[in-house]
Design a protein around this motif. Sequence first.
Motif, PDB file in Angstrom:
ATOM      1  N   ARG A  73       0.844  -1.191   0.000  1.00 56.25           N
ATOM      2  CA  ARG A  73       0.000   0.000   0.000  1.00 56.25           C
ATOM      3  C   ARG A  73       0.879   1.241   0.000  1.00 56.25           C
ATOM      4  O   ARG A  73       1.972   1.239   0.569  1.00 56.25           O
ATOM      5  CB  ARG A  73      -0.899   0.034   1.246  1.00 56.25           C
ATOM      6  CG  ARG A  73      -1.874  -1.130   1.344  1.00 56.25           C
ATOM      7  CD  ARG A  73      -2.683  -1.031   2.622  1.00 56.25           C
ATOM      8  NE  ARG A  73      -3.652  -2.113   2.731  1.00 56.25           N
ATOM      9  CZ  ARG A  73      -4.462  -2.283   3.776  1.00 56.25           C
ATOM     10  NH1 ARG A  73      -4.394  -1.425   4.802  1.00 56.25           N
ATOM     11  NH2 ARG A  73      -5.314  -3.298   3.792  1.00 56.25           N
ATOM     12  N   SER A  94       2.179   4.972   1.093  1.00 55.35           N
ATOM     13  CA  SER A  94       2.263   5.631   2.393  1.00 55.35           C
ATOM     14  C   SER A  94       1.065   6.554   2.600  1.00 55.35           C
ATOM     15  O   SER A  94       0.494   7.094   1.647  1.00 55.35           O
ATOM     16  CB  SER A  94       3.554   6.450   2.475  1.00 55.35           C
ATOM     17  OG  SER A  94       3.568   7.278   3.622  1.00 55.35           O
ATOM     18  N   ARG A  95       0.711   6.734   3.856  1.00 54.36           N
ATOM     19  CA  ARG A  95      -0.344   7.698   4.171  1.00 54.36           C
ATOM     20  C   ARG A  95       0.165   9.136   4.050  1.00 54.36           C
ATOM     21  O   ARG A  95      -0.617  10.087   4.101  1.00 54.36           O
ATOM     22  CB  ARG A  95      -0.871   7.459   5.591  1.00 54.36           C
ATOM     23  CG  ARG A  95       0.109   7.799   6.700  1.00 54.36           C
ATOM     24  CD  ARG A  95      -0.420   7.456   8.085  1.00 54.36           C
ATOM     25  NE  ARG A  95      -0.373   6.010   8.309  1.00 54.36           N
ATOM     26  CZ  ARG A  95      -0.754   5.442   9.451  1.00 54.36           C
ATOM     27  NH1 ARG A  95      -1.234   6.190  10.434  1.00 54.36           N
ATOM     28  NH2 ARG A  95      -0.678   4.142   9.595  1.00 54.36           N
ATOM     29  N   VAL A  96       1.469   9.290   3.888  1.00 55.23           N
ATOM     30  CA  VAL A  96       2.085  10.610   3.759  1.00 55.23           C
ATOM     31  C   VAL A  96       2.510  10.815   2.306  1.00 55.23           C
ATOM     32  O   VAL A  96       3.372  10.093   1.789  1.00 55.23           O
ATOM     33  CB  VAL A  96       3.305  10.760   4.681  1.00 55.23           C
ATOM     34  CG1 VAL A  96       3.914  12.150   4.538  1.00 55.23           C
ATOM     35  CG2 VAL A  96       2.933  10.480   6.129  1.00 55.23           C
ATOM     36  N   ASP A 102       5.744   3.470   8.455  1.00 54.39           N
ATOM     37  CA  ASP A 102       4.825   4.484   7.953  1.00 54.39           C
ATOM     38  C   ASP A 102       4.072   5.154   9.095  1.00 54.39           C
ATOM     39  O   ASP A 102       3.881   6.378   9.093  1.00 54.39           O
ATOM     40  CB  ASP A 102       3.840   3.846   6.971  1.00 54.39           C
ATOM     41  CG  ASP A 102       3.129   4.873   6.116  1.00 54.39           C
ATOM     42  OD1 ASP A 102       3.808   5.754   5.559  1.00 54.39           O
ATOM     43  OD2 ASP A 102       1.897   4.802   6.012  1.00 54.39           O
ATOM     44  N   ALA A 103       3.645   4.365  10.090  1.00 56.04           N
ATOM     45  CA  ALA A 103       2.923   4.934  11.225  1.00 56.04           C
ATOM     46  C   ALA A 103       3.809   5.903  11.999  1.00 56.04           C
ATOM     47  O   ALA A 103       3.381   6.994  12.397  1.00 56.04           O
ATOM     48  CB  ALA A 103       2.421   3.819  12.138  1.00 56.04           C
ATOM     49  N   ALA A 145       4.413   9.049   9.833  1.00 55.22           N
ATOM     50  CA  ALA A 145       3.176   9.833   9.707  1.00 55.22           C
ATOM     51  C   ALA A 145       2.928  10.649  10.970  1.00 55.22           C
ATOM     52  O   ALA A 145       2.518  11.816  10.896  1.00 55.22           O
ATOM     53  CB  ALA A 145       1.997   8.918   9.425  1.00 55.22           C
ATOM     54  N   GLU A 163       2.779  14.755  11.047  1.00 53.97           N
ATOM     55  CA  GLU A 163       1.629  15.513  11.537  1.00 53.97           C
ATOM     56  C   GLU A 163       2.027  16.530  12.590  1.00 53.97           C
ATOM     57  O   GLU A 163       1.435  17.609  12.685  1.00 53.97           O
ATOM     58  CB  GLU A 163       0.583  14.549  12.105  1.00 53.97           C
ATOM     59  CG  GLU A 163      -0.099  13.692  11.040  1.00 53.97           C
ATOM     60  CD  GLU A 163      -0.959  12.593  11.650  1.00 53.97           C
ATOM     61  OE1 GLU A 163      -1.032  12.534  12.904  1.00 53.97           O
ATOM     62  OE2 GLU A 163      -1.539  11.802  10.889  1.00 53.97           O
ATOM     63  N   THR A 195       3.763  16.162  -3.899  1.00 56.87           N
ATOM     64  CA  THR A 195       2.796  15.813  -2.875  1.00 56.87           C
ATOM     65  C   THR A 195       1.439  16.342  -3.275  1.00 56.87           C
ATOM     66  O   THR A 195       1.305  17.183  -4.154  1.00 56.87           O
ATOM     67  CB  THR A 195       3.181  16.423  -1.507  1.00 56.87           C
ATOM     68  OG1 THR A 195       3.047  17.834  -1.581  1.00 56.87           O
ATOM     69  CG2 THR A 195       4.591  16.051  -1.115  1.00 56.87           C
TER      70      THR A 195
END
Length: 295
Positions: free
Chosen positions: A18, A20-22, A149-150, A153, A157, A283
């Motif tokens: 998956r 990255s959430r970023v 990733d966590a 992220a 933030e 981004t």
Amino acid sequence: MQTFMHGAAVWDVACPQRPSRVAGLTMAGFRVRSLDALRMVPHPAVTLLLEFGAGSAVLDCAPGRQQRGSIVAGPGLGSGGAVRARGENVECVQVRLSPVIARAVLGASPADLDGAVVSLGDLWGREASRIRGQLGEVVSWQHRFALTDALLARRHEAGPPVDPEVAWAWHRIVGSRGLTRVDGLAAEVGWSRKRLWSRFRSQLGLPPKRAVKLVRFDHAAHRLVAGEGAAHVAADTGYADQSHLHRDVMAFTGATPAALADEPFLAVDDIAWPSRGTTAFLTSSGSSGAVAGRR
């Protein structure tokens, strides 16, 4: 996990299932039994290398200077062919951070790295040791990617963003693959040239002109690896002629274009970074459209 074979190089390579959430963060996993004097080729990203396991890589950064363990380096790591990696039984997660998000993730501006390879322990203290332990405890690469990733992220933030004008200028350079004329960037964002150059350098770690050259070089280098001729690459990527490309490649890598085309560091990108290329470092907030908050 796939096996990458290129000349004498044999590496196991893993990719996240998956994204990255970023936005602007990509990563790959490597397991290398024997790493022998790998030339680090400059790339337009901040490099974060998270090691775990029994082995350890050694980066020979300059005569008499070495760095071991998890490291972080600003855009252009390896310029001049000055950095080589070696080691036995190396296992690591390599993260590439767009300079636009690097300050928030790292807790320090890429400019603070001053072009050097820095120990992650020097930057993050005990957190670097905890990350190494956690990565070694999980049983699969996908769990390692999720853990990494966590962590990143959360840091992203909590960290400070770069100025929207600076982000816009970076994305304009990247979106053009290094063909943007930097003289017009300041006018386009409504700032003075001095202000943009100062903010760009302090927040991203390199001046706009250097960013243009690095992005253009990266695009040309991958086309050389893909088997395109140097003359065609030079003509199609904004170089004045083949001699200009040759000089740039030598300056960035210490190698000729012909030698660069055979570098494992670049050849592995098709497996490790399937969305490789400078466009991966745009981004979601950094399109080439109008600048949010222009002033």
